[in-house]
Design a protein around this motif. Structure first.
Motif, PDB file in Angstrom:
ATOM      1  N   GLY B  62       0.595  -0.993   0.117  1.00 15.27           N
ATOM      2  CA  GLY B  62       0.365  -0.319  -0.285  1.00 15.27           C
ATOM      3  C   GLY B  62       0.464   1.256   0.282  1.00 15.27           C
ATOM      4  O   GLY B  62       0.005   2.875   0.189  1.00 15.27           O
ATOM      5  N   PHE B  63       2.064   1.366  -0.183  1.00 14.96           N
ATOM      6  CA  PHE B  63       2.781   2.301   0.070  1.00 14.96           C
ATOM      7  C   PHE B  63       3.053   2.891  -1.430  1.00 14.96           C
ATOM      8  O   PHE B  63       2.840   2.112  -2.503  1.00 14.96           O
ATOM      9  N   LYS B  78       2.016   6.529   3.060  1.00 15.80           N
ATOM     10  CA  LYS B  78       0.632   5.581   2.768  1.00 15.80           C
ATOM     11  C   LYS B  78      -0.755   5.770   3.596  1.00 15.80           C
ATOM     12  O   LYS B  78      -0.346   6.673   4.677  1.00 15.80           O
ATOM     13  N   ASP B  85       3.734  -2.457   9.212  1.00 15.61           N
ATOM     14  CA  ASP B  85       4.562  -1.071   9.171  1.00 15.61           C
ATOM     15  C   ASP B  85       5.725  -0.397   9.904  1.00 15.61           C
ATOM     16  O   ASP B  85       6.748   0.352   9.739  1.00 15.61           O
TER      17      ASP B  85
END
Lengths: 120, 114
Positions: B62-63, B78, B85
């Protein structure tokens, strides 16, 4: 995916002895390998670049006679810390780059897990 | 001196908060840009990279990162972080692209609290 293995992951040695760290590319041929040093809470500092079959290129300030690098095959590079002293204690990380053109992603490095050296 | 700068050394967030980590570099011309992540006790892993094309790059987990050439920046983002994370994040640059050396920033240590 590409995997780079480092051994040993942790080594403790007495001052004055030499220590060898191995870096292997497990599923690809690494034409170039890089050795980095990471001090606590600091970034990775490039020590040297080694190309298979030729002498390593050392960064400014890195003693080539102290940090011997050998890249004898396309899958193995070794870093030998000679006559280690406590100030050589650090985390040493190798990375490898495969063959191919940069645009293909060949200049994306794969990193080993690192080797922590403690010199007493 | 030419360098890669990461502005935040330590960032502490709660889960679900949004994240933006700054990265600036001082090299002109062509650059290849990378973000690497180092989870506790693990090796560096590539999150994402930029070589050319769309300046908004999407990576794993998701970065994403945006290359803004005029600002010499490549910030990592993000929208909603998770406890997993928690790690150290390194911005890295290959000045000139190609097979030139990879230069790292100092790293940003991210701690995400549940």
């Amino acid at each position: 995916g590409a995997v780079v293995s480092q051994h040993p992951s942790w080594v403790i040695c007495k001052s004055g002895t030499s220590v060898k760290i191995e870096c292997r590319s497990l599923d690809f041929q690494a034409t170039t390998m890089f050795w980095y040093r990471q001090f606590p809470k600091q970034s990775l500092m490039l020590m040297a670049t080694s190309n298979e079959g030729s002498k390593a290129t050392y960064e400014q300030g890195v003693e080539k006679d102290k940090f011997l690098i050998n890249h004898a095959s396309l899958t193995l590079s070794t870093l030998t810390v000679t006559s280690a002293h406590p100030e050589d204690s650090s985390f040493y990380i190798c990375s490898a780059r495969g063959s191919g053109l940069p645009a293909s992603g060949a200049n994306v490095l794969t990193f080993g897990a690192g080797s922590r050296l403690t010199v007493l | 001196a030419q360098s890669v700068s990461q502005h935040n050394h330590h960032v502490i967030l709660s889960e679900a908060a949004s994240l933006e980590l700054g990265c600036n570099y001082s090299y002109g011309g062509t650059v290849n840009l990378f973000w690497y992540v180092q989870y506790p006790g693990q090796h560096l892993q590539l999150l994402l990279k930029y070589f050319s094309g769309d300046p908004l790059v999407k990576g794993i987990k998701g970065f994403e990162a945006e290359f803004i050439k005029s600002k010499f920046s490549f910030n990592l983002r993000k929208p909603s972080v998770q406890w997993s994370d928690t790690a150290e994040y390194f911005c890295a640059v290959i000045p000139g692209g190609g097979y030139n050396k990879l230069i790292f920033g100092a790293g940003t240590r991210l701690a995400v609290h549940p």
